[in-house]
Design a protein around this motif. Structure first.
Motif, PDB file in Angstrom:
ATOM      1  N   THR A  66       0.863  -1.108   0.051  1.00 26.35           N
ATOM      2  CA  THR A  66      -0.042   0.069  -0.148  1.00 26.35           C
ATOM      3  C   THR A  66       0.808   1.229   0.059  1.00 26.35           C
ATOM      4  O   THR A  66       0.490   2.126  -0.818  1.00 26.35           O
ATOM      5  N   TYR A 211      -7.380   2.044  -0.346  1.00 23.30           N
ATOM      6  CA  TYR A 211      -8.294   1.425   0.233  1.00 23.30           C
ATOM      7  C   TYR A 211      -8.623   0.081  -0.831  1.00 23.30           C
ATOM      8  O   TYR A 211      -8.788  -0.986  -0.629  1.00 23.30           O
ATOM      9  N   GLU A 212      -8.477   0.608  -2.085  1.00 26.74           N
ATOM     10  CA  GLU A 212      -8.685  -0.413  -3.113  1.00 26.74           C
ATOM     11  C   GLU A 212      -7.735  -1.659  -2.934  1.00 26.74           C
ATOM     12  O   GLU A 212      -7.963  -2.825  -3.239  1.00 26.74           O
ATOM     13  N   LEU A 214      -5.835  -2.305  -0.225  1.00 33.39           N
ATOM     14  CA  LEU A 214      -6.188  -3.241   0.739  1.00 33.39           C
ATOM     15  C   LEU A 214      -7.371  -4.300   0.535  1.00 33.39           C
ATOM     16  O   LEU A 214      -7.070  -5.614   1.010  1.00 33.39           O
ATOM     17  N   GLY A 215      -8.169  -3.928  -0.066  1.00 29.28           N
ATOM     18  CA  GLY A 215      -9.468  -4.732  -0.373  1.00 29.28           C
ATOM     19  C   GLY A 215      -9.144  -5.850  -1.539  1.00 29.28           C
ATOM     20  O   GLY A 215      -9.968  -6.684  -1.662  1.00 29.28           O
ATOM     21  N   THR A 229      -5.369  -9.327   2.990  1.00 26.58           N
ATOM     22  CA  THR A 229      -6.606  -9.996   2.161  1.00 26.58           C
ATOM     23  C   THR A 229      -6.347 -11.233   1.536  1.00 26.58           C
ATOM     24  O   THR A 229      -7.280 -12.247   1.789  1.00 26.58           O
ATOM     25  N   VAL A 256      -7.666   0.311   8.785  1.00 30.03           N
ATOM     26  CA  VAL A 256      -8.229   1.736   7.984  1.00 30.03           C
ATOM     27  C   VAL A 256      -8.522   2.818   8.618  1.00 30.03           C
ATOM     28  O   VAL A 256      -8.224   3.693   8.282  1.00 30.03           O
ATOM     29  N   TYR A 376     -15.133   0.188   1.924  1.00 31.42           N
ATOM     30  CA  TYR A 376     -14.305   0.337   0.847  1.00 31.42           C
ATOM     31  C   TYR A 376     -12.898  -0.604   0.776  1.00 31.42           C
ATOM     32  O   TYR A 376     -12.552  -1.184  -0.003  1.00 31.42           O
ATOM     33  N   ALA A 377     -12.469  -0.690   2.206  1.00 32.41           N
ATOM     34  CA  ALA A 377     -11.125  -1.346   2.340  1.00 32.41           C
ATOM     35  C   ALA A 377     -11.482  -2.606   2.467  1.00 32.41           C
ATOM     36  O   ALA A 377     -10.420  -3.503   2.784  1.00 32.41           O
TER      37      ALA A 377
END
Lengths: 547, 379
Positions: A66, A211-212, A214-215, A229, A256, A376-377
């Protein structure tokens, strides 16, 4: 009269807007609490094993990925935004929106596409072999962290670019022009004026990127990068341990929220607002080598982030068109557009309410804002399970009501309808709408609102008559980002859809899962086309508004 | 037009389109689901007859259906379901997703579920579904005739539909196939820097290792995993096909792959992929010992299903000779019905000895397998 004071306080603080904001936060509580409930369960043996052997790996991998992605997207997105916002060079008007297009390509599709292009059977090696040049495959290796970074940075930087650019274009003009008049050199103008002013906008964009990342599961699992994840999925899908997976997910969510407060703390005590009428900036005409360089830079990014992968996808799609094309594609496209539009509309409305409520930065408001956007995360599948649990419970509670209303013997109504999926999208993607709207609110400051309130408008009237017209750019951006995001979304669609409900993303997945990249090209292209269309609509709307 | 109006008009347009289509799909869902019990629910479907081709007869009263949660995403499945509908008039409704998520959904829906069948790949997953208590035994002489006992759950909670073998693939240019005959050879130092495999997050690898744990014990399996990791030509990455491509590209010489991917490569639309398939050879390992690892696609009989008769008919159809041959011909998996003939392409590989393991064991040793992969550093 403590009671009277309390009532007065309540009447001042608790108007419809705040109630709506808090109400929505309460709705979110249910699926989130489901995830956090893992904390209260007794840690099982597998969790202890994860903590002992893997947690540090997961966290280190996540942080590295990240941080690097965040940094690189800023390095790519902000200079592009500045170039386009404040300069004139060949094809600037084209690049202004063309540089948004990489956003239409889901990073995992990009990862597949580039890996295949660079693989032994890919177009690069094939061409080289055709020319009689043997390049060792190792030189073209496109794997692991490098590949993941490439896929994220090149296809997510538009978040930073878009939010920073629209801020610079509208809000920076007088400062930048004054600085120029006072003789500041171009680099000084950028570093001393534009960049510090744009900081909230840039932070908003980077937050979305982070966020993107992380998820994400698609890119990281394809390249074998270990993150929290991928850890969640290994625990769940590999060890069938939903509980430990939820525990990991709740850690991710806590991280987050922590990240956000860190960012706020770093720029504590500063207020950002711009007085005067927002207006477009006079641009500096670049000449000679500078113009060529600017053009080359923009073109390179555009080519790598859009042109090359799309051309490759078109080539593949034409190879397999006869096999893959079915008339149902029209239906699937309509499904995609429809569900994305409905959910994006809901997200925009919620974002406006919450962002309005949260303009005063009290601790409670900040928490509310983070709470509403935290989805989102989270990996989509984790949220999906939370939502599924809530909706099935809801159906159980409502079952007597269904029976009374004569809706027959179906015990599950909500959880077998498309409503569950829309709800999931709204939870997951409020952040894209919210961050854009919030940046808009920050940039208009409070003076217009204060004037309107002083002149006797209520909060609602002020919002509709004064703030929304000023915010329309941000609102449109928020809506569009959310729309595109939902078109690309996969894990929620997979788990929460009703019977026979297909979208373009689920069609892409069915082929990509089985490594049929050539067959996956057609639905991928349609996802991109839908996203493109919405970018074009935004562009047209913007032009209209400027006139 | 005033700017705000323009924006509002666009937003309103989006919303309207969305609502219209949402109603459409709502009707679709109402139609497909409401037919379930026949009787009182039919009015919900009948009231909103969704005009949609996927749902050809809308929500007519008593339309027979069978509802499937499927984790198989193969095109051929849709073809077979359509053939089934054409033959019997029973409409097949499908939710496709990830196996583990669908099991979670089944568990949470409990007695209310609308699913009748659970269709997935991997014996371990099927065993997990059984263990989760969402399945129950299916009884049908036709099915027992179609599918030999070793391709069925011992209590008939699930029925196998097709199998695939996890084999060793080698470079025809650089490897003499007589040099290796067993999975164990891949851990031999003589293959240092030559072995290719995908990530341990792939269930295919996890089940492979789980089968070794069942056959040879934890210690030997861990040693094997460590040996293979020491021989890796590169960090595990990509999918199964990518391993074959990496062999042809010269990154490594031998790889672990599923058989049907070779079939798919050889029949790819991309001529370069076809060439890759031509330049690699296949070894069915451990023919002298425990046999080659196979894994299974199977269909589970959902305990709280509402259309049991239709569900049984669909299983009978899928395991029948005709459907089995369609399956193998388009997907290059091995049929489970001995009466069905294998696809011509895979017939050339000849018969081979299979691991004879209870598929439940793949689930039993699953967590251990992942632990070993993690310890061995198999990314």
């Amino acid at each position: 009269m403590a009671f009277a004071r309390f009532v007065r306080l309540m009447r001042r603080e608790l108007d419809g807007w705040r109630l709506a904001g808090l109400g929505w936060a309460a709705v979110l509580l249910l699926p989130f609490l489901f995830i956090f409930s893992a904390w209260f369960a007794e840690p099982n043996e597998q969790w202890l094993q994860i903590r002992a052997y893997l947690l540090r790996d997961y966290v280190a991998g996540t942080v590295r990925l990240t941080v690097l992605t965040g940094l690189l997207t800023v390095l790519l997105g902000v200079p592009l935004a500045w170039l386009v916002a404040a300069h004139d060079f060949p094809l600037r008007r084209f690049f202004r929106w063309a540089l948004l297009l990489p956003l239409a390509i889901p990073p995992y599709i990009a990862a597949y596409t580039y890996s295949n292009m660079l693989s032994y059977t890919g177009v690069v090696q094939k061409t080289l072999r055709g020319l009689g040049v043997e390049v060792p495959q190792k030189w073209l290796a496109f794997g692991s962290v490098r590949g993941a970074l490439f896929s994220f940075v090149l296809f997510l930087y538009p978040y930073v670019y878009l939010i920073a650019r629209s801020f610079m274009e509208r809000q920076c003009a007088s400062w930048v022009e004054n600085a120029r008049l006072l003789g500041a050199r171009p680099l000084t103008v950028f570093f001393r004026v534009a960049l510090p002013m744009a900081r909230p906008a840039v932070a908003g964009g980077v937050a979305l990127v982070v966020y993107e990342v992380l998820g994400d599961y698609g890119v990281t699992s394809y390249f074998g990068v270990r993150t929290l994840t991928t850890g969640i999925f290994q625990t769940w899908f590999g060890m069938y341990d939903v509980e430990s997976a939820m525990r990991l997910a709740s850690w991710l969510m806590a991280a987050v929220v922590g990240l956000f407060f860190l960012e706020r703390w770093l720029r504590r005590g500063r207020l950002y607002h711009v007085s005067g009428r927002p207006r477009p900036m006079a641009s500096v005409r670049l000449r000679g080598p500078a113009a060529a360089l600017a053009f080359a830079f923009c073109f390179l990014v555009f080519a790598l982030g859009f042109l090359i992968p799309v051309l490759q996808l078109i080539a593949w799609a034409s190879l397999a068109f006869g096999d893959v094309w079915k008339p149902q594609f029209w239906r699937w496209t309509l499904n995609t557009v429809a569900i994305a539009a409905v959910a994006a509309f809901a997200v925009t409305a919620i974002s406006l309410v919450v962002a309005n409520v949260c303009r005063r930065k009290t601790a409670l408001n900040q928490l509310l804002a983070r709470w509403v956007t935290a989805g989102y995360a989270m990996p989509g599948a984790v949220i999906a399970i939370g939502i599924l649990a809530v909706f099935i419970e809801l159906d159980r509670l409502l079952a007597p009501f269904y029976a009374a209303a004569g809706w027959g013997g179906r015990p599950l109504l909500l959880s077998t309808s498309v409503a569950m999926l829309v709800f999931g999208y709204v939870i997951r993607f409020t952040a894209t709408g919210y961050n854009a709207v919030e940046a808009g609110y920050e940039s208009i400051g409070s003076r217009f609102t204060e004037s309107a309130r002083l002149l006797g408008h209520g909060r609602t009237r002020t919002s509709f008559r004064v703030e929304m017209p000023l915010l329309r750019g941000s609102i449109a951006v928020g809506f569009l980002l959310t729309f595109v995001e939902i078109c690309k979304e996969l894990p929620l669609a997979l788990l929460l859809r009703p019977f026979n409900f297909e979208t373009l993303a689920t069609q892409t997945y069915r082929y990509a899962k089985d490594e049929q990249i050539i067959q996956a090209a057609l639905p991928s292209l349609l996802v991109i086309a839908v996203s493109l269309l919405s970018v074009a609509i935004l562009h047209m709307a913007e032009r209209r508004m400027q006139r | 037009m005033k700017p705000r109006k323009a924006l509002m008009a666009i937003l309103a347009g989006f919303l309207l389109a969305g609502l219209l289509a949402a109603c459409g799909s709502g009707a679709n869902n109402g139609g497909s689901g409401s037919v379930s019990a026949g009787g009182p629910s039919a009015d919900a479907g009948g009231a909103q007859t969704g005009g949609q081709e996927e749902n050809r007869s809308g929500g007519q009263q008593g339309e027979p259906v069978v509802n499937i949660y499927s984790a198989r995403h193969y095109e051929v499945d849709d073809v077979l379901f359509q053939q089934f509908t054409d033959a019997t008039g029973i409409k097949v409704n499908v939710v496709k997703g990830e196996a583990e998520e669908l099991i979670e959904r089944l568990k949470r829906e409990g007695a209310s579920t609308e699913a009748d069948l659970f269709f997935t790949v991997d014996g371990g997953v099927l065993a997990y579904a059984k263990e989760s208590g969402v399945l129950e035994p299916v009884t049908s002489p036709v099915i027992e005739e179609n599918v030999p006992a070793r391709y069925r759950d011992k209590d008939n909670h699930w029925i196998g539909v097709s199998t695939r073998a996890r084999v060793i693939v080698y470079s025809k240019d650089r490897v003499d196939p007589s040099q290796l005959s067993a999975y164990e050879d891949l851990a031999d130092p003589k293959w240092k820097g030559k072995v290719l495999a995908r990530s341990s997050s792939s269930l295919y690898n996890v089940s492979l290792l789980a089968s070794f744990i069942a056959l040879k014990g934890e210690e030997a399996s861990e040693e094997w995993a460590k040996g293979v990791v020491a021989n890796f030509a590169r960090d595990p990455q990509g999918g199964d096909r990518d391993q074959a491509k990496a062999i042809v590209a010269g990154i490594g010489d031998v790889a672990i792959m599923n058989t049907y991917y070779i079939g798919l490569l050889a029949h790819s639309k991309d001529p370069e992929e076809v060439k890759v398939a031509e330049r690699v050879g296949i070894i069915f390992p451990n023919q002298e010992t425990d046999g080659t690892h196979i894994n299974i696609s199977g269909i589970g009989f959902v305990k709280h299903g509402k259309h049991k008769d239709n569900a049984v008919k669909l299983i009978e159809f899928l395991t029948g000779k005709e459907a089995q041959e369609t399956l193998t011909n388009s997907n290059f998996e091995f049929p489970v019905n001995p009466a069905a003939e294998r696809a011509e392409y895979i017939r050339a590989w000849g018969e081979f000895k299979e691991q004879e393991l209870d598929f439940d064991l793949l689930h039993v040793h699953n967590a251990k397998a992942i632990e070993i992969f993690n310890k061995a550093g198999w990314k």
